[in-house]
Design a protein around this motif. Structure first.
Motif, short mmCIF file in Angstrom:
data_model
loop_
_atom_site.label_atom_id
_atom_site.label_comp_id
_atom_site.label_asym_id
_atom_site.label_seq_id
_atom_site.Cartn_x
_atom_site.Cartn_y
_atom_site.Cartn_z
N SER A 98 0.83 -1.20 0.00
CA SER A 98 0.00 0.00 0.00
C SER A 98 0.86 1.25 0.00
N SER A 99 0.33 2.30 -0.61
CA SER A 99 0.99 3.61 -0.57
C SER A 99 0.53 4.41 0.64
N SER A 100 -0.33 3.83 1.46
CA SER A 100 -0.79 4.51 2.66
C SER A 100 0.40 4.72 3.60
N PRO A 101 0.28 5.70 4.52
CA PRO A 101 1.38 5.92 5.46
C PRO A 101 1.72 4.66 6.24
N SER A 102 2.99 4.43 6.48
CA SER A 102 3.41 3.28 7.28
C SER A 102 2.96 3.48 8.72
N PRO A 103 2.92 2.39 9.51
CA PRO A 103 2.55 2.54 10.92
C PRO A 103 3.39 3.60 11.64
N GLY A 104 4.68 3.66 11.32
CA GLY A 104 5.53 4.66 11.95
C GLY A 104 5.12 6.07 11.57
N GLU A 105 4.74 6.27 10.31
CA GLU A 105 4.30 7.59 9.86
C GLU A 105 2.96 7.95 10.49
N VAL A 106 2.07 6.98 10.63
CA VAL A 106 0.78 7.25 11.28
C VAL A 106 1.01 7.67 12.73
N GLU A 107 1.94 7.01 13.40
CA GLU A 107 2.25 7.38 14.77
C GLU A 107 2.81 8.79 14.84
N ARG A 108 3.65 9.15 13.88
CA ARG A 108 4.20 10.51 13.85
C ARG A 108 3.08 11.52 13.66
N GLN A 109 2.16 11.24 12.74
CA GLN A 109 1.03 12.13 12.51
C GLN A 109 0.14 12.23 13.75
N ALA A 110 -0.04 11.10 14.44
CA ALA A 110 -0.86 11.10 15.66
C ALA A 110 -0.24 11.98 16.73
N ARG A 111 1.07 11.89 16.86
CA ARG A 111 1.75 12.71 17.86
C ARG A 111 1.69 14.18 17.50
N ALA A 112 1.79 14.49 16.21
CA ALA A 112 1.68 15.88 15.76
C ALA A 112 0.29 16.42 16.06
N PHE A 113 -0.72 15.60 15.86
CA PHE A 113 -2.09 15.97 16.18
C PHE A 113 -2.23 16.29 17.67
N ALA A 114 -1.66 15.44 18.51
CA ALA A 114 -1.74 15.65 19.96
C ALA A 114 -1.00 16.92 20.37
N ASP A 115 0.15 17.16 19.76
CA ASP A 115 0.96 18.32 20.12
C ASP A 115 0.37 19.63 19.65
N ALA A 116 -0.56 19.56 18.68
CA ALA A 116 -1.12 20.79 18.10
C ALA A 116 -2.08 21.49 19.04
N VAL A 117 -2.51 20.84 20.12
CA VAL A 117 -3.49 21.45 21.02
C VAL A 117 -3.04 22.83 21.47
N GLU A 118 -1.77 22.97 21.78
CA GLU A 118 -1.28 24.23 22.32
C GLU A 118 -1.33 25.36 21.31
#
Length: 263
Positions: A98-118
């Motif tokens: 698949s060309s979908s983001p790898s699990p590692g990339e999804v985790e990076r995106q998830a962390r960026a989402f969490a960090d964006a609250v501020e």
């Protein structure tokens, strides 16, 4: 629906209170826009509708269950887990080719989402309203958040004009998430200990009926519902109508009502 109008006698009841206990994200901070901006690309990539109702509704279906399952998990970690859960619901596990983001990339995106609250900004009326309300009340935050994140969020609201919250109470300190009763108990005890303010002198001010207004009314506390136009979440469910003693379309409108009461 038009907000109710209050007589001078009804507004005078606002003078009975000495402290306002605010929900933060959704009431003071534009939580839904932050969520929608971050998650809409996930829905677009999956060929799903990206309107606010769909995206915010999906998040609202996931977040409370995670908070109930992990009551001591820090909120940024809840957000990251919500992101990966929604990603899996939309895309499923990516096959090897698949060309979908790898699990590692999804985790990076998830962390960026969490960090964006501020970075989420206050509503346009928030800062001026808080400055006005501080002249009449002690102001406290009671939020499903962690100490580090709320400290960074406060920078968007405090500082101008010398304003600062009198108390900030978080889920991280309590080890529970609203609407768990421990949260409100913690805030009431702190207000009593630190300022001598009794529970009958506290007006819970929030956008979420489920998280804040209903629990407060269940304990006989005063309540003000900030019923912001266009909000997807926070509306009363069947049987929850009429829980709020006061209803205002914005925090600015509430501040104006308070000043009218004191005029």
């Amino acid at each position: 629906m038009s907000p109710p109008s209050y007589t001078p006698l009804e507004l005078s009841k606002l003078k009975d209170y000495k402290a306002l206990v605010f929900d933060c994200y959704g009431t003071l901070i534009d939580w839904e826009t932050g969520i929608h901006t971050a998650l809409a690309p996930l829905f677009a990539a999956a060929g799903r509708p990206t309107d606010r109702g769909t995206v915010i509704g999906a998040f609202a279906a996931v977040e409370p269950a995670l908070q109930a399952r992990f009551p001591t998990m820090r909120y940024p970690d809840v957000l990251a887990l919500a992101y990966t859960t929604i990603h899996a619901d939309l895309h499923g596990p990516p096959p090897p080719s698949s060309s979908s983001p790898s699990p590692g990339e999804v985790e990076r995106q998830a962390r960026a989402f969490a960090d964006a609250v501020e970075t989420w900004p206050p509503f346009p009326d928030t800062v001026a309203a808080l400055q006005t309300l501080q002249r009449r009340f002690k102001l406290a935050i009671l939020s499903n958040i962690d100490r580090a994140t709320i400290a960074r969020t406060r920078r968007h609201m405090e500082g101008p004009g010398g304003f600062a919250f009198d108390g900030v109470y978080t889920a991280e300190e309590v080890g529970a998430y609203k609407p768990a009763p421990e949260m409100l108990t913690f805030a009431l005890e702190r207000l009593k200990t630190e300022f001598g303010i009794e529970s009958g002198e506290v007006l819970v001010t929030a956008q979420s009926v489920f998280h804040d207004i209903v629990p407060a009314r269940g304990r006989g506390l005063g309540t003000a519902w900030i019923n912001r136009a266009g909000a997807v979440t926070g509306k009363p469910e069947v049987g929850e109508e009429g829980q709020a003693m006061f209803v205002f379309p914005t925090l600015g409108a509430m501040a104006e009502a308070v000043e009218t009461a004191y005029a």
